[in-house]
Design a protein around this motif. Sequence first.
Motif, short mmCIF file in Angstrom:
data_model
loop_
_atom_site.label_atom_id
_atom_site.label_comp_id
_atom_site.label_asym_id
_atom_site.label_seq_id
_atom_site.Cartn_x
_atom_site.Cartn_y
_atom_site.Cartn_z
N VAL A 42 31.88 49.04 41.38
CA VAL A 42 32.03 48.29 40.13
C VAL A 42 33.34 48.64 39.43
N GLY A 43 34.25 49.28 40.19
CA GLY A 43 35.59 49.52 39.68
C GLY A 43 35.77 50.71 38.78
N VAL A 44 34.90 51.72 38.90
CA VAL A 44 34.98 52.90 38.03
C VAL A 44 35.18 54.15 38.89
N ASP A 45 36.15 54.97 38.50
CA ASP A 45 36.41 56.25 39.15
C ASP A 45 35.43 57.28 38.58
N ILE A 46 34.75 58.00 39.44
CA ILE A 46 33.76 58.98 38.98
C ILE A 46 34.38 60.05 38.09
#
Length: 265
Positions: A42-46
């Motif tokens: 969903v396009g999010v860096d952890i």
Amino acid sequence: MRVSVLASGSTGNTTLIETNQHKILMDAGISGKKTKEALARVGVDINEIDMAFLSHDHTDHSGGLGVLMRRYPQINAFANSGTWQYLIDSNKIGKLPVEQINTFEPGITKTFGDLEVTSFATSHDAAEPQYYVFKSEGKRFACLTDTGYVSSDVKGEIAAADAYLMEFNYDDMMLRNGPYSWALKQRIMSDVGHLSNEQAADTLLDVVDRNTKKIFLAHRSQHNNTENLAHKTAQQYLEAGDANLPQDVKIIDTEPDEPSQLLEI
């Protein structure tokens, strides 16, 4: 505020909540690796996750939290004292970095910049279960799964939210006729178990209003429910009842291993 249900079901539960200032995990019931992969989808860096809120100690909600806290020291984790005590004493999720542990007792509201979080107790066979309402820029996202019933106090806490994460765990006939032992069936149907499709839909009738635009159907049992049954029950109850929903309300199915689209609340 933006939301994606990264994983939902009996095998693991975690939800991403974004505000302009924070990226939050609600529960951490899948592995660190799976969480990282789901976030990336969903396009999010952890590495951007800065907070995690835990509902209770059961593994399908807490199993990945220890790894995430140890691997990503920027994550501040929140749970009530009963949940922390159980997790620490049992060592279920390994040694937890003390500096990342934050206590958030039931029945209070805390503010973190552009995020306001209210906690409320639920009825489940865990150490001290609770869920949360997240509020940012005037929008409210109410989360409620893993409860055997919904009290009037809980309904008051979650009423008139803009979006809901609501447990639709089992179909009553599928559970009764299914392969589980009678003792396990009784536990699931009890006041400290889970919500059936009908119980969840009936709760929605009592709390949704014209503010409500999105309803995520969550924690569906892979053995005692189907996506179609849960969705159909929610839709039929809301259409037949006095919910007075706006025309553009969206009922969103969630999956155990497929993140939902990142949606604006």
